[in-house]
Design a protein around this motif. Structure first.
Motif, PDB file in Angstrom:
ATOM      1  N   VAL A   1       0.822  -0.712  -0.171  1.00 13.50           N
ATOM      2  CA  VAL A   1       0.125   0.324  -0.370  1.00 13.50           C
ATOM      3  C   VAL A   1       0.947   1.204   0.036  1.00 13.50           C
ATOM      4  O   VAL A   1       1.871   1.486   1.050  1.00 13.50           O
ATOM      5  N   VAL A   2       0.499   1.906  -0.650  1.00 15.56           N
ATOM      6  CA  VAL A   2       1.502   3.319  -1.260  1.00 15.56           C
ATOM      7  C   VAL A   2       0.875   4.400  -0.037  1.00 15.56           C
ATOM      8  O   VAL A   2      -0.521   4.552  -0.230  1.00 15.56           O
ATOM      9  N   ILE A   3       1.589   4.674   0.325  1.00 14.60           N
ATOM     10  CA  ILE A   3       1.041   5.459   1.571  1.00 14.60           C
ATOM     11  C   ILE A   3       2.318   7.630   0.403  1.00 14.60           C
ATOM     12  O   ILE A   3       2.940   7.261   0.841  1.00 14.60           O
ATOM     13  N   GLY A   4       1.500   8.540   0.009  1.00 12.12           N
ATOM     14  CA  GLY A   4       1.849   9.569  -0.522  1.00 12.12           C
ATOM     15  C   GLY A   4       0.998  10.920  -0.345  1.00 12.12           C
ATOM     16  O   GLY A   4       0.232  10.845   0.657  1.00 12.12           O
ATOM     17  N   VAL A   5       1.704  11.608  -0.842  1.00 10.73           N
ATOM     18  CA  VAL A   5       1.378  13.088  -0.516  1.00 10.73           C
ATOM     19  C   VAL A   5       1.023  13.627  -2.164  1.00 10.73           C
ATOM     20  O   VAL A   5       1.777  13.177  -3.158  1.00 10.73           O
ATOM     21  N   GLY A   6       0.038  14.995  -2.688  1.00 16.63           N
ATOM     22  CA  GLY A   6      -0.051  15.370  -3.475  1.00 16.63           C
ATOM     23  C   GLY A   6      -1.296  14.225  -4.546  1.00 16.63           C
ATOM     24  O   GLY A   6      -2.533  13.654  -3.509  1.00 16.63           O
TER      25      GLY A   6
ATOM     26  N   ALA B   1      -3.164  11.408  -5.685  1.00 12.88           N
ATOM     27  CA  ALA B   1      -2.818  10.234  -6.320  1.00 12.88           C
ATOM     28  C   ALA B   1      -2.449   9.472  -7.399  1.00 12.88           C
ATOM     29  O   ALA B   1      -1.909   8.194  -7.575  1.00 12.88           O
ATOM     30  N   GLU B   2      -3.268   9.764  -9.151  1.00 12.50           N
ATOM     31  CA  GLU B   2      -2.727   9.961 -10.793  1.00 12.50           C
ATOM     32  C   GLU B   2      -0.970  10.102 -10.231  1.00 12.50           C
ATOM     33  O   GLU B   2       0.028   9.449 -10.885  1.00 12.50           O
ATOM     34  N   ASP B   3      -0.405  11.047  -8.883  1.00 14.18           N
ATOM     35  CA  ASP B   3       0.584  11.423  -9.374  1.00 14.18           C
ATOM     36  C   ASP B   3       1.331   9.932  -9.266  1.00 14.18           C
ATOM     37  O   ASP B   3       2.511   9.770  -9.373  1.00 14.18           O
TER      38      ASP B   3
END
Length: 88
Positions: free
Chosen positions: A11-16, A18-20
């Motif tokens: 599971v990816v947790i990121g900022v910005g 979702a598509e990026d």
């Protein structure tokens, strides 16, 4: 067993956007992307670089230390697969 046959679910947790974040994973399977508002999740794990990974159990307990960088993450996933008895 689970839909992943007992294998770890990434599971990816990121900022910005979702598509990026999904674009960074092209060719790596279909992983869900969760977005944090700022860096609150990263800060809670003291993860100050990317990529960083940790194994979290289905019950929500943290089951590993931080793995930072591609090589450490591959070792962490490999060890997790071996301990689950699902290595090929």
């Amino acid at each position: 067993m689970s839909e992943n046959d007992g294998l770890p679910k990434v599971v990816v947790i990121g900022v910005g956007a979702a598509e990026d974040n999904r674009a960074k994973l092209r060719g790596c399977g279909d992983s869900p992307v969760l977005l944090q508002r700022a860096f609150e999740v990263a800060e809670s794990f003291a993860a100050h670089s990317t990529p960083t990974a940790v194994i979290v159990g289905a019950d929500g307990t943290v089951r590993s230390g931080l793995a930072m960088g591609e090589a450490e993450i591959r070792r962490l996933l490999s060890a997790s697969i071996k301990s689950s008895g699902n290595e090929s």
